[in-house]
Design an enzyme around this catalytic site. Structure first.
Site, PDB file in Angstrom:
ATOM      1  N   LYS A  10      -0.661  -1.080  -4.893  1.00 16.10           N
ATOM      2  CA  LYS A  10      -0.560  -2.527  -5.072  1.00 16.10           C
ATOM      3  C   LYS A  10      -1.111  -2.960  -6.439  1.00 16.10           C
ATOM      4  CE  LYS A  10      -0.784  -3.677  -0.122  1.00 16.10           C
ATOM      5  NZ  LYS A  10      -1.547  -4.471   0.884  1.00 16.10           N
ATOM      6  N   TYR A  50       7.529  -8.871   3.206  1.00 18.29           N
ATOM      7  CA  TYR A  50       6.445  -9.239   4.130  1.00 18.29           C
ATOM      8  C   TYR A  50       6.866 -10.323   5.128  1.00 18.29           C
ATOM      9  CZ  TYR A  50       2.861  -6.392   1.818  1.00 18.29           C
ATOM     10  OH  TYR A  50       2.100  -5.344   1.349  1.00 18.29           O
ATOM     11  N   ASN A 113      -6.231  -4.709  -1.309  1.00 18.23           N
ATOM     12  CA  ASN A 113      -6.653  -3.472  -0.649  1.00 18.23           C
ATOM     13  C   ASN A 113      -5.918  -2.221  -1.139  1.00 18.23           C
ATOM     14  OD1 ASN A 113      -4.259  -3.981   0.556  1.00 18.23           O
ATOM     15  ND2 ASN A 113      -5.071  -4.344   2.613  1.00 18.23           N
ATOM     16  N   HIS A 116      -0.310   0.135   0.347  1.00 16.53           N
ATOM     17  CA  HIS A 116       0.443  -0.205   1.567  1.00 16.53           C
ATOM     18  C   HIS A 116       0.954   1.082   2.201  1.00 16.53           C
ATOM     19  CE1 HIS A 116       3.506  -2.039   4.196  1.00 16.53           C
ATOM     20  NE2 HIS A 116       4.262  -1.026   3.803  1.00 16.53           N
ATOM     21  N   GLU A 127      11.602   0.046   5.546  1.00 17.92           N
ATOM     22  CA  GLU A 127      10.916  -0.198   4.273  1.00 17.92           C
ATOM     23  C   GLU A 127      11.409   0.753   3.176  1.00 17.92           C
ATOM     24  OE1 GLU A 127       6.776  -2.000   6.158  1.00 17.92           O
ATOM     25  OE2 GLU A 127       6.676  -0.182   4.954  1.00 17.92           O
TER      26      GLU A 127
HETATM   27  P1  IDP Z   1      -1.871  -3.464   6.759  1.00 20.25           P
HETATM   28  O1  IDP Z   1      -1.460  -3.466   5.298  1.00 20.25           O
HETATM   29  O2  IDP Z   1      -3.150  -2.720   6.974  1.00 20.25           O
HETATM   30  O3  IDP Z   1      -0.767  -3.010   7.686  1.00 20.25           O
HETATM   31  P2  IDP Z   1      -1.350  -6.190   7.673  1.00 20.25           P
HETATM   32  O4  IDP Z   1      -2.124  -6.871   8.747  1.00 20.25           O
HETATM   33  O5  IDP Z   1       0.044  -5.732   7.996  1.00 20.25           O
HETATM   34  O6  IDP Z   1      -2.233  -4.973   7.137  1.00 20.25           O
HETATM   35  O7  IDP Z   1      -1.299  -7.190   6.443  1.00 20.25           O
HETATM   36  C1  IDP Z   1      -0.446  -6.917   5.329  1.00 20.25           C
HETATM   37  C2  IDP Z   1      -1.226  -7.178   4.056  1.00 20.25           C
HETATM   38  O8  IDP Z   1      -1.564  -8.560   3.992  1.00 20.25           O
HETATM   39  C3  IDP Z   1      -2.587  -6.463   3.968  1.00 20.25           C
HETATM   40  O9  IDP Z   1      -2.494  -5.126   3.533  1.00 20.25           O
HETATM   41  C4  IDP Z   1      -3.323  -7.343   2.961  1.00 20.25           C
HETATM   42  O10 IDP Z   1      -2.935  -7.063   1.619  1.00 20.25           O
HETATM   43  C5  IDP Z   1      -2.819  -8.728   3.353  1.00 20.25           C
HETATM   44  N1  IDP Z   1      -3.740  -9.394   4.278  1.00 20.25           N
HETATM   45  C6  IDP Z   1      -3.946  -9.092   5.586  1.00 20.25           C
HETATM   46  N2  IDP Z   1      -4.866  -9.894   6.144  1.00 20.25           N
HETATM   47  C7  IDP Z   1      -5.246 -10.753   5.159  1.00 20.25           C
HETATM   48  C8  IDP Z   1      -6.194 -11.841   5.110  1.00 20.25           C
HETATM   49  O11 IDP Z   1      -6.854 -12.193   6.092  1.00 20.25           O
HETATM   50  N3  IDP Z   1      -6.310 -12.480   3.909  1.00 20.25           N
HETATM   51  C9  IDP Z   1      -5.582 -12.123   2.806  1.00 20.25           C
HETATM   52  N4  IDP Z   1      -4.687 -11.117   2.810  1.00 20.25           N
HETATM   53  C10 IDP Z   1      -4.527 -10.429   3.968  1.00 20.25           C
END
Ligand code: IDP
Ligand code: MG
Length: 135
Positions: A10, A50, A113, A116, A127
């Protein structure tokens, strides 16, 4: 079973010049990189990718983050690639991610984070097609 999954480095991790270390971890963990491309996502493409999160409070934040700089998209292959890549990536929130995971090492917040990973074999197929239609 040999599987393929989608990995994305990312924008925060690309910007921080952590892509080399992340790719090293990918190879140390025996994934084969079948395809790899550095791209910039448009707002429309990020929103589409997304789409499942479009009702979530963080959706616009997520789209603006994913379009804030280049990303590196990869098709990874190995036995159990989908689960093994999710395990190496770690929990969504870097603060909760286990030691040794990519998000623990390189993530800075629940949004930023670093990587992905597809969350199921079915989603991996969808995807991968999104980024690599000719794979
Ligand atoms: P994942 O990537 O671990 O599967 P998901 O819940 O699918 O997590 O969320 C997709 C992406 O959205 C996350 O990797 C992160 O970058 C972002 N995200 C998830 N929760 C939050 C939040 O509470 N605040 C801001 N961004 C979030
Ligand atoms: Mg997810």
């Amino acid at each position: 079973m040999v599987e393929r999954t989608l990995a994305i480095i990312k924008p925060d991790a690309v910007q921080a010049k952590h892509s080399g270390m992340i790719i090293n971890l990918i190879e140390l963990n025996k994934f084969s990189i079948v395809r790899m491309e550095k791209i910039n996502l448009s707002k429309e493409r990020a929103e589409k990718f997304y789409e499942v999160h479009k009702e979530r409070s963080f959706f616009q934040e997520l789209v603006s983050y994913m379009t804030s700089g280049s990303v590196i998209v990869m098709a990874l292959e190995k036995e159990n690639a989908v689960k093994d890549w999710r395990d190496l990536v770690g929990a969504t929130d870097p603060l909760k991610a286990a030691p040794g995971t990519i998000r623990k090492m390189f993530g800075t917040s629940i949004g930023n984070n670093a990587t992905h990973g597809s969350d199921s074999i079915e989603n991996a197929k969808v995807e991968l097609k999104f980024f690599f239609p000719n794979l």
